[in-house]
Scaffold this active site. Sequence first.
Site, PDB file in Angstrom:
ATOM      1  N   LYS A  13       3.198   3.768   4.459  1.00 20.95           N
ATOM      2  CA  LYS A  13       2.203   3.561   5.518  1.00 20.95           C
ATOM      3  C   LYS A  13       2.631   2.559   6.580  1.00 20.95           C
ATOM      4  O   LYS A  13       2.535   2.836   7.781  1.00 20.95           O
ATOM      5  CB  LYS A  13       0.879   3.112   4.885  1.00 20.95           C
ATOM      6  CG  LYS A  13      -0.173   2.772   5.909  1.00 20.95           C
ATOM      7  CD  LYS A  13      -1.552   2.693   5.323  1.00 20.95           C
ATOM      8  CE  LYS A  13      -1.799   1.433   4.553  1.00 20.95           C
ATOM      9  NZ  LYS A  13      -3.217   1.333   4.143  1.00 20.95           N
ATOM     10  N   THR A  49      -5.574  -7.245  -4.214  1.00 19.28           N
ATOM     11  CA  THR A  49      -4.975  -8.070  -3.158  1.00 19.28           C
ATOM     12  C   THR A  49      -4.590  -9.471  -3.653  1.00 19.28           C
ATOM     13  O   THR A  49      -3.568 -10.013  -3.215  1.00 19.28           O
ATOM     14  CB  THR A  49      -5.915  -8.172  -1.946  1.00 19.28           C
ATOM     15  OG1 THR A  49      -7.262  -8.380  -2.404  1.00 19.28           O
ATOM     16  CG2 THR A  49      -5.890  -6.910  -1.119  1.00 19.28           C
ATOM     17  N   ARG A  61      -3.281   8.197   1.768  1.00 17.66           N
ATOM     18  CA  ARG A  61      -4.224   8.890   2.657  1.00 17.66           C
ATOM     19  C   ARG A  61      -3.581   9.275   3.981  1.00 17.66           C
ATOM     20  O   ARG A  61      -4.177  10.006   4.771  1.00 17.66           O
ATOM     21  CB  ARG A  61      -5.476   8.037   2.861  1.00 17.66           C
ATOM     22  CG  ARG A  61      -6.326   7.988   1.590  1.00 17.66           C
ATOM     23  CD  ARG A  61      -7.437   6.987   1.715  1.00 17.66           C
ATOM     24  NE  ARG A  61      -8.392   7.377   2.731  1.00 17.66           N
ATOM     25  CZ  ARG A  61      -9.211   6.517   3.332  1.00 17.66           C
ATOM     26  NH1 ARG A  61      -9.166   5.241   3.030  1.00 17.66           N
ATOM     27  NH2 ARG A  61     -10.060   6.938   4.238  1.00 17.66           N
ATOM     28  N   GLY A 108       0.834  -1.211   0.000  1.00 19.62           N
ATOM     29  CA  GLY A 108       0.000   0.000   0.000  1.00 19.62           C
ATOM     30  C   GLY A 108       0.862   1.252   0.000  1.00 19.62           C
ATOM     31  O   GLY A 108       1.879   1.317   0.676  1.00 19.62           O
ATOM     32  N   ALA A 161      22.966  20.592  41.685  1.00 24.18           N
ATOM     33  CA  ALA A 161      22.001  21.232  40.784  1.00 24.18           C
ATOM     34  C   ALA A 161      22.730  22.072  39.746  1.00 24.18           C
ATOM     35  O   ALA A 161      23.702  22.756  40.054  1.00 24.18           O
ATOM     36  CB  ALA A 161      21.059  22.115  41.590  1.00 24.18           C
ATOM     37  N   LYS A 215      21.952  11.443  28.678  1.00 27.00           N
ATOM     38  CA  LYS A 215      22.101  10.797  27.365  1.00 27.00           C
ATOM     39  C   LYS A 215      23.404  10.032  27.363  1.00 27.00           C
ATOM     40  O   LYS A 215      24.419  10.568  27.805  1.00 27.00           O
ATOM     41  CB  LYS A 215      22.140  11.847  26.260  1.00 27.00           C
ATOM     42  CG  LYS A 215      22.157  11.233  24.881  1.00 27.00           C
ATOM     43  CD  LYS A 215      22.979  12.022  23.879  1.00 27.00           C
ATOM     44  CE  LYS A 215      24.453  11.915  24.136  1.00 27.00           C
ATOM     45  NZ  LYS A 215      25.309  12.482  23.109  1.00 27.00           N
TER      46      LYS A 215
END
Length: 451
Positions: A25, A84, A18, A14, A366, A337
Amino acid sequence: MNTRSSLTIVLAAGEGTRMRTSLPKVLHPIAGESLLAHVLSATPHDANARLAVVIGPAHDAVAHEVKRLRPDADIFVQRERLGTAHAVLAAREAIARGADDLLVAFGDTPLISAETFARLRAPLAQGATLAVLGFRAADPTGYGRLLLEGDRLVAIREHADASEDERRITLCNAGVMAFGGARALAILGRIGNANKKSEYYLVDAVAIAHEMGLEAVVIETSEDEVRGVNTKAQLAEAEGVMQTRLRRAAMDAGVTLIAPETVYLAADTRFGTDVTIEPFVVVGPGVSIGDGAVIHSFSHIVQSTIGRNTSVGPYARMRPGTSLGDGAKIGNFVETKAAILEEGVKINHLSYIGDAQVGAKANIGAGTITCNYDGFGKHKTTIGQGAFIGTNSSLVAPIKIGAGAYIGSGSVITRDVPDDAMALERTQQTIREGGAARYREIKTRNKKPKS
Ligand code: UD1
Ligand code: MG
């Protein structure tokens, strides 16, 4: 384990126009994995199982995803999109090799489970030639309708070709089918394209089997399991169903979710025992959370390992490659990270720790920042066991802070600090006795009245 051999063909050709994006997709993600990955993980995996995926032309990215997930899969390209059945026959070579069961599934139907594939195959072992997965659609518009005579399935009628009476049928074709392998090619070869869309419809296999005097049956499942994704709105609906399942499975496994509907999990999230996740937490792919960990609200975690009896957040961001040792803690507005944070490390507030190794029980004050990037490359920060990094320190990488070292607040550290040393980098503080009082007096004297 099923002793019958199987070939599963997943149709993924597909275009997904859309979806209105450039990504094919079936590569759109839900719960951190592509639609295709979800389907492939549900298809049979046993020693007698083969897999073929039919993709569209110029869909190298889809082929790449298939190979990443199932290196043994055969990939076929359907050059023209003619329906299909035509797509299934793109894999003719694989079908011709022979299998007891031929399964056909769609790459855009990600919520299907392995149990459903097993249920669909069961009638074939009892002599049926075709088993079709059906569901009761809340709104059947657009779906193929299952036409029954007694409990025999005689045909599937596509919506476009259906009569008024047939359109009232709510039992619909989910798209997943299982063929007895011996008859599959004979049936598929007879499918024509005499319909409103001039497409080769896989669903016509049912009427052909019926004409040939072969048995076709319906296996029913819930609509939630066979939701197809054609639009972004349907992608979000599928995500919703998947999240409900994942939250449910987590709670069944003993995870405490205080407000489950606000927690987002990934399909591969792993949990230890006695884990608590507070409201509004997002867990991306590749995360494992150890026994007794508490993840506080508004934390965002991706590709990270969280140790036992740890505390994360609120408002923590753990980026890929973070490993948090047992008993360690990262608090509010801390971003990490590629950081190995050993046992008992504390980073309680407002820090960035990236490309770093932090030894056991080190305390990061901090506002500490590892300056890992110089505009050209990334560099590493190593902090020894039990080191104390004063608040608002900048550690300019590459840099090594020794075990037990002390860094004075506000320092910009550019040279390695030996074990147990103290490093300070700031100008001398000055004191002017009475200076504040003099300052206020001058300001008050010069202040113009407001006009
Ligand atoms: C199909 C079924 C319909 C069923 C519905 C369930 C047919 C003819 N119709 O309709 O009965 O109720 O699914 O969602 O089977 N594909 C290809 N190549 C093609 C055409 C399609 O690979 O030439 C793939 C698509 O990428 C998709 C799948 O096959 O993954 C189904 O095609 P789609 O066009 O979505 O069929 P529907 O109209 O939804
Ligand atoms: Mg569809």
